[in-house]
Write an enzyme that holds these catalytic residues in place. Sequence first.
Site, PDB file in Angstrom:
ATOM      1  CB  THR A 106      -0.835  -0.265   1.121  1.00  0.00           C
ATOM      2  OG1 THR A 106      -1.597  -1.130   1.242  1.00  0.00           O
ATOM      3  CG2 THR A 106      -2.302   1.275   0.527  1.00  0.00           C
ATOM      4  CB  THR A 182       0.797  -3.069   6.784  1.00  0.00           C
ATOM      5  OG1 THR A 182      -0.413  -3.220   6.215  1.00  0.00           O
ATOM      6  CG2 THR A 182       1.348  -1.473   6.603  1.00  0.00           C
ATOM      7  CG  ASP A 183      -2.029  -7.754   5.066  1.00  0.00           C
ATOM      8  OD1 ASP A 183      -2.214  -6.593   5.295  1.00  0.00           O
ATOM      9  OD2 ASP A 183      -3.219  -8.404   4.070  1.00  0.00           O
ATOM     10  CE  LYS A 261      -2.581  -4.675   8.891  1.00  0.00           C
ATOM     11  NZ  LYS A 261      -2.200  -5.303   7.611  1.00  0.00           N
TER      12      LYS A 261
END
Length: 460
Positions: A106, A182-183, A261
């Site tokens: 992203t 980020t996942d 996360k």
Amino acid sequence: MEDLFQGYKGDALETLKKYNVRVWGKTHIVTTRGEFDGTILPRAENDDDQHIVLKIDTGYNIGINITTIKEMKETGYKKANYKVPEKEFPYTEGQPKVKLFGTGGTIASRLDYRTGAVIPAFSPGELYGSVPELADICNLTTEKVFAVFSENMGPQQYISLAIAIGKEIENGVDGIIIAHGTDTLHHTAAALTYMVQNLPVPVVLVGSQRSSDRPSSDAALNLMHSAIAAGHGDIAEVMVCMFGPTSDEYGFLHRGTRVRKMHSSYRSTFRTLGDTPLATVTRKGVQAIKKKYNHRRKDKNVKILPYFEEKVTILYYYPNMQPDIIDALVDCGYKGIIIAGTGLGHVNKPVYPALKRAVEKGVHIFMTVQTLWGYTHMFVYDTGRDLMAMGVVPLDNMLPEAAYIKLGWALGQTNDRQEVIDIMETPINDETTKREPYNGYLLYQGGVPEVEQFVKKFRK
């Protein structure tokens, strides 16, 4: 012929035609719920035919139900270009040399209005086009090594990145940034911590929760913070750089083996678990929180250990788990299993025989806790002692994801049982700690009067 109504169909398409309004047209819309001004955006090809999407002046998109529309008028027309042009990064004498590896995600993406999806669309060179402040921080060179979402990152990419980091350090770079989705950012951070050791310069993984074309995007600030940490910071470790609080006050630098996360959409999603972050970072610099860390050096000595065995898995225990799951993993040739057990590291008795069979066949099985905070203490109850007796090895307070990555890395080097255990039990960089700090576990429950009173002191 140009499609004037991109993605619209059925009733929504007929509404646009009725009022002679086009996609990308600046439009004034009168509805039963109020009046709105903005730009008509394309619809995704799989969306419904009951809404028209409008980008309003704040930069946000809203959907307007066509049954509420009383009047529409096109007041202008300008087709938007959502691609940021690349700009050659200026060189400034005396600034640190920082290399940015682009992997996708992203932080380097835009919205594809054809599908409604966020896609990796910006090349790393375009980052300067969207964040020119980077030129005030460092001399940045970029290289696009992958163009994938982070769920598609894996051992092949970990190994390629580790080797690329080694080459850049040999070339004399002062710091490295890895732009990453980020996942699974914390998986890659753990992998690089194990694969790239004795770092003389910072390696900073950075992402964003919101794409670069959104007004609330965290991409620009995260990039600036990561450039400051990579180019000017003293902490020469593999770190994750993301928002600290939900606002833009500062960012955190998290150790690659202790970060996770914790929220699907908050900008402050990443948290250090069972410990405190390494540091905070602002536009003014890096402020250390932990007293002990690996310091920046001027040499180029680094140890690259790019190994990984892919036949490793995490088994998240749940009540009534059946033994055939473990048997199936063994039959499929899995060499290592990380169990995320309940409580202090427990599973139910029906799976005991399957675990024993797996160990006897040479499968390496280790126990972590699904609570995320706290330690495995398998000697407290009979359950834990029985599991250890059959060969399941506890991993203290190692996070399940960090344990999974480490076991794959260990088995990429050896299959000898004792050697694997020695590797897993020997900390590389705080993936296990002797104790957790008293303030390493802080969990507040919203809605409780005393918590709300405390929060209001800092968030008006």
